[in-house]
Design an enzyme around this catalytic site. Structure first.
Site, PDB file in Angstrom:
ATOM      1  N   LYS A  56       0.444  -1.393   0.023  1.00  0.00           N
ATOM      2  CA  LYS A  56      -0.154   0.498   0.125  1.00  0.00           C
ATOM      3  C   LYS A  56       0.864   1.382  -0.532  1.00  0.00           C
ATOM      4  CE  LYS A  56      -2.760  -1.259   3.678  1.00  0.00           C
ATOM      5  NZ  LYS A  56      -1.720  -2.688   3.758  1.00  0.00           N
ATOM      6  N   ARG A 133      -9.558   1.313   8.720  1.00  0.00           N
ATOM      7  CA  ARG A 133      -9.228  -0.637   9.272  1.00  0.00           C
ATOM      8  C   ARG A 133     -10.217  -0.895   9.735  1.00  0.00           C
ATOM      9  NH1 ARG A 133      -2.187  -0.725  11.561  1.00  0.00           N
ATOM     10  NH2 ARG A 133      -1.688   0.102   9.307  1.00  0.00           N
ATOM     11  N   ARG A 167      11.458  -8.702   3.840  1.00  0.00           N
ATOM     12  CA  ARG A 167      11.560  -7.798   4.328  1.00  0.00           C
ATOM     13  C   ARG A 167      12.912  -7.589   5.268  1.00  0.00           C
ATOM     14  NH1 ARG A 167       6.134  -5.372   5.460  1.00  0.00           N
ATOM     15  NH2 ARG A 167       5.728  -6.533   7.615  1.00  0.00           N
ATOM     16  N   ARG A 211      12.947  -7.273  10.588  1.00  0.00           N
ATOM     17  CA  ARG A 211      12.104  -7.215  11.879  1.00  0.00           C
ATOM     18  C   ARG A 211      11.777  -7.452  12.574  1.00  0.00           C
ATOM     19  NH1 ARG A 211       7.410  -3.489   9.101  1.00  0.00           N
ATOM     20  NH2 ARG A 211       6.170  -4.166  10.165  1.00  0.00           N
ATOM     21  N   ARG A 222      -1.027 -11.286  11.747  1.00  0.00           N
ATOM     22  CA  ARG A 222      -2.097  -9.991  10.886  1.00  0.00           C
ATOM     23  C   ARG A 222      -2.519  -9.906  10.143  1.00  0.00           C
ATOM     24  NH1 ARG A 222       3.940  -7.369  12.113  1.00  0.00           N
ATOM     25  NH2 ARG A 222       3.772  -8.245   9.529  1.00  0.00           N
TER      26      ARG A 222
END
Length: 276
Positions: A56, A133, A167, A211, A222
């Site tokens: 996004k 959200r 990531r 992360r 998530r």
């Protein structure tokens, strides 16, 4: 300035009312600007939806740069407030340190301030990323400002998981990279998907970190929370005729031109590239 004051007052009163009472909806607005209407493009009020890790922020930022409207990410608003000495910084710090979710009231407060500040500087449009959200947030936002279009980015869950686990962040320059090399063949009527890794320069390679929350159990959780809370938001905007479903066909090279075409902006990029 009078317009800014009116917007600030409207935002404050509506947010309070919408946080404590039943909400009503507005009629849908036109979706996509007509080709070549530069000024109209600068007035767009768009929202990006999609699962965590779908991209996004990447696509919202690219569109922001292309058509010249602010990209507003609610995560950035929270981080900016935390780094400031603003009235909400200490409250936010306590919430974040305890691992709690930031309340709707605080998020809409930060967003309202950002919209008012943008209007004061002459910004007439925006691209939102990370908000709303939940249905409640969508209803609050609908009372604060008119949303023209909601772009729902879609990607297979197995690809999302691999993408999130790939990531990496350079702990020296702060750059974001992705080491995942995704190549899924087409089968059973489902299209294949290829996403090349986004590798760092050689001087960053030894400084990459992951992360702490990019683990398989956390990413899956998530995604579960998103499906539970945010899927209804898609239906909320679909019922209002404002939802554009966009299935990402691959990485940025494959997806960006098709997204521009879906938004009637492919000629716009050609024109701006020619004059750059």
């Amino acid at each position: 300035m009078a317009a800014v004051t009116r917007l600030s007052t409207r935002v404050s009163s509506i947010a309070k009312r919408y946080l404590s009472s039943e909400l009503t909806s507005h009629a849908p607005l036109p979706l996509v600007p007509t080709r070549g209407e530069d000024q109209k493009n600068r007035h767009v009020r768009w929202v990006f939806l999609g699962c965590p890790g779908v991209g996004k922020g990447t696509y919202a930022s690219r569109l922001s740069n292309l058509i010249g409207v602010p990209h507003i990410a609610t995560g950035d608003l929270v981080r900016e407030e935390l780094a400031s000495s603003g009235p909400l910084s200490s409250q936010l710090s306590e919430i974040v340190n305890q691992g709690q979710l930031v309340s709707d009231e605080i998020i809409i407060n930060l967003l309202s301030k950002r919209l008012v500040a943008g209007e004061a500087k002459g910004a007439l449009g925006f691209i939102l990323d990370g908000f709303p959200r939940t249905i409640k947030q969508a209803e609050i936002l609908e009372g604060v400002t008119d949303i023209d279009l909601v772009i729902n980015l879609r990607l297979r869950e197995d690809v999302l998981l691999e993408k999130c686990l790939g990531r990496r962040i350079c702990n020296e320059c702060g750059g974001n990279f992705n080491v995942a090399s995704i190549d899924i063949k087409a089968e059973n009527g489902s299209p294949g998907i290829v996403m090349a890794p986004l590798l760092p320069p050689a001087n960053c390679m030894s400084k990459l970190t992951t992360r702490s929350d990019d683990t398989e159990p956390v990413v899956k959780e998530r995604l579960r929370i998103y499906n539970e809370l945010s899927r209804p938001v898609e239906e909320f905007y679909r019922n209002r005729g404002k939802l554009l479903e966009f299935n990402l066909p691959g990485g940025i090279p494959e997806s960006w031109p098709k997204l521009l075409h879906a938004l009637n902006l492919d000629d716009y990029e050609d024109k701006h590239s020619a004059t750059a």
